[in-house]
Design a protein around this motif. Structure first.
Motif, short mmCIF file in Angstrom:
data_model
loop_
_atom_site.label_atom_id
_atom_site.label_comp_id
_atom_site.label_asym_id
_atom_site.label_seq_id
_atom_site.Cartn_x
_atom_site.Cartn_y
_atom_site.Cartn_z
N PRO A 1 0.84 -1.20 0.00
CA PRO A 1 0.00 0.00 0.00
C PRO A 1 0.89 1.26 0.00
CG PRO A 1 -0.45 -1.38 1.94
CD PRO A 1 0.66 -2.02 1.18
N TYR A 2 0.35 2.34 -0.52
CA TYR A 2 1.12 3.58 -0.61
C TYR A 2 1.69 3.98 0.74
CZ TYR A 2 2.37 8.41 -1.55
OH TYR A 2 3.06 9.59 -1.67
N VAL A 3 0.90 3.89 1.80
CA VAL A 3 1.37 4.26 3.14
C VAL A 3 2.56 3.39 3.54
CG1 VAL A 3 -0.28 2.82 4.42
CG2 VAL A 3 0.63 4.89 5.47
N GLY A 4 2.58 2.15 3.11
CA GLY A 4 3.71 1.27 3.39
C GLY A 4 4.95 1.67 2.61
N GLN A 5 4.77 2.19 1.41
CA GLN A 5 5.91 2.67 0.63
C GLN A 5 6.51 3.91 1.28
OE1 GLN A 5 5.27 2.84 -3.67
NE2 GLN A 5 3.68 1.27 -3.48
N VAL A 6 5.66 4.80 1.76
CA VAL A 6 6.15 5.99 2.46
C VAL A 6 6.89 5.55 3.73
CG1 VAL A 6 5.52 8.15 3.63
CG2 VAL A 6 4.32 7.47 1.54
N ALA B 1 10.56 6.41 5.02
CA ALA B 1 10.71 7.05 6.34
C ALA B 1 11.74 6.31 7.19
CB ALA B 1 9.37 7.11 7.06
N VAL B 2 11.82 5.00 7.06
CA VAL B 2 12.83 4.24 7.81
C VAL B 2 14.23 4.73 7.42
CG1 VAL B 2 13.92 1.95 8.02
CG2 VAL B 2 11.44 2.19 8.30
N VAL B 3 14.46 4.97 6.14
CA VAL B 3 15.76 5.48 5.70
C VAL B 3 16.01 6.86 6.29
CG1 VAL B 3 17.16 6.13 3.70
CG2 VAL B 3 15.71 4.09 3.59
N MET B 4 15.00 7.72 6.27
CA MET B 4 15.15 9.06 6.84
C MET B 4 15.39 8.99 8.35
SD MET B 4 15.17 10.94 4.21
CE MET B 4 15.29 12.52 5.05
N TYR C 1 13.76 -0.16 11.34
CA TYR C 1 13.83 -1.42 10.61
C TYR C 1 12.44 -1.77 10.11
CZ TYR C 1 18.02 -1.74 13.50
OH TYR C 1 19.20 -1.45 14.13
N TYR C 2 12.42 -2.62 9.10
CA TYR C 2 11.17 -3.25 8.65
C TYR C 2 11.54 -4.59 8.04
CZ TYR C 2 12.54 -1.71 4.01
OH TYR C 2 13.24 -1.51 2.86
N PHE C 3 10.58 -5.48 8.02
CA PHE C 3 10.81 -6.79 7.42
C PHE C 3 9.49 -7.43 7.07
CE2 PHE C 3 10.35 -7.48 11.93
CZ PHE C 3 9.70 -8.71 12.07
N ASN C 4 9.56 -8.35 6.14
CA ASN C 4 8.39 -9.12 5.75
C ASN C 4 8.46 -10.44 6.52
OD1 ASN C 4 6.61 -10.93 4.50
ND2 ASN C 4 6.81 -9.89 2.53
N SER D 1 2.54 -5.93 4.03
CA SER D 1 3.28 -7.15 4.35
C SER D 1 4.46 -6.91 5.28
CB SER D 1 3.83 -7.78 3.06
OG SER D 1 2.78 -8.12 2.21
N HIS D 2 4.74 -5.65 5.62
CA HIS D 2 5.91 -5.33 6.42
C HIS D 2 5.58 -5.05 7.88
CE1 HIS D 2 7.95 -3.95 2.50
NE2 HIS D 2 8.50 -5.08 2.87
N ILE D 3 6.46 -5.54 8.75
CA ILE D 3 6.43 -5.18 10.16
C ILE D 3 7.52 -4.13 10.36
CG2 ILE D 3 6.88 -5.97 12.52
CD1 ILE D 3 5.75 -8.70 11.70
N PHE D 4 7.17 -3.05 11.02
CA PHE D 4 8.13 -1.95 11.31
C PHE D 4 8.55 -2.05 12.76
CE2 PHE D 4 5.98 -0.90 7.50
CZ PHE D 4 6.95 -0.27 6.73
N ALA D 5 9.85 -1.85 12.99
CA ALA D 5 10.41 -2.09 14.32
C ALA D 5 11.48 -1.06 14.67
CB ALA D 5 11.01 -3.50 14.36
#
Length: 185
Positions: free
Chosen positions: A88-93, A97-100, A157-160, A180-184
Motif C-alpha cells: 500500500p502507498y502508506v507502506g511505501q512511504v 521514512a525508515v531510511v530518513m 527497521y522493517y521486514f516481511n 506485508s511489512h512489520i516496522f520495528a
C-alpha cells in the motif's frame, strides 16, 4: 558558507533541499537571493537555530540530516520501488521514512547512499532489484517521507515476516504492521 549573493552548485543543492521541504518557492537558479535567504531563515527557525539566513556549517549539517539532494531522492525512490512495490502507498512511504529515520540516528551511516548500501541492510541491494526503474508512486512516497510524513512510527527497521531469514530482526521491538511489512525499532 553560502549567503546572499553566492552563486554555485551548492546553492542549487540548497534550493532543491529547501524546495522539497516546502520552504523555498522560487525557481532553482543557483542564485542565493532574497527567496533563498528567507527559506534558510524559515529552516533555521524550524530547527531552533539562529535565523540569520546564512548557510554555514551548522545549518548545512542539519539540512543534510533532515532532507536529501536530487541524486539521493533518486536513490530513495529506487529503494522504495525495489523494496515495497506492490505494498500500500502508506507502506511505501513508511519504507522511505525508515531510511530518513536512520539518517537522523547516530547508529547508522551519515548519508543516504551509505545507509542504502550498508552491507545486508536491504534485500533489494543484495538481490539486484534496487537497479529496477522506479515508478511515479515510488518517487511520490520518497518525497512524502523527506517532507516529514512517517507512518512507520519512527521505525529503524522493517521486514516481511513471510520472507525474513534473519532471526535477529525478530528481536527488535515491533511498532506496527503495514501491508506485508512489520516496522520495528
Amino acid at each position: 558558507m553560502l549567503k546572499k549573493g553566492s552563486r554555485s552548485g551548492d546553492v542549487w543543492d540548497l534550493q532543491y533541499r529547501l524546495q522539497v521541504m516546502g520552504l523555498y518557492q522560487g525557481p532553482l537558479d543557483g542564485i542565493y537571493g532574497r527567496k533563498t535567504t528567507q527559506a534558510v531563515r524559515q529552516f533555521q527557525k524550524k530547527y531552533g537555530m539562529p535565523a540569520d539566513g546564512i548557510t554555514g556549517r551548522f545549518t548545512w549539517k542539519k539540512l543534510k540530516k533532515v532532507t536529501v539532494n536530487r541524486s539521493e531522492m533518486q536513490m530513495l525512490a529506487q529503494l522504495v520501488y525495489s523494496e515495497a512495490r506492490g505494498e500500500p502507498y502508506v507502506g511505501q512511504v513508511a519504507v522511505a521514512a525508515v531510511v530518513m529515520n536512520r539518517l537522523q540516528s547516530k547508529n547508522f551511516p551519515n548519508t543516504i547512499k551509505d545507509i542504502i548500501f550498508q552491507p545486508y541492510a536491504f534485500t533489494a541491494i543484495d538481490d539486484g532489484q534496487y537497479w529496477l526503474t522506479p515508478g511515479k508512486t515510488a518517487y511520490q512516497a520518497a518525497y512524502e517521507a523527506v517532507r516529514g510524513w512517517d507512518p512507520s512510527g519512527n521505525a529503524l527497521y522493517y521486514f516481511n515476516p513471510e520472507t525474513a531469514t534473519s532471526k535477529w530482526i525478530w528481536s527488535r521491538p515491533q511498532i506496527k504492521k503495514i501491508g506485508s511489512h512489520i516496522f520495528a525499532r
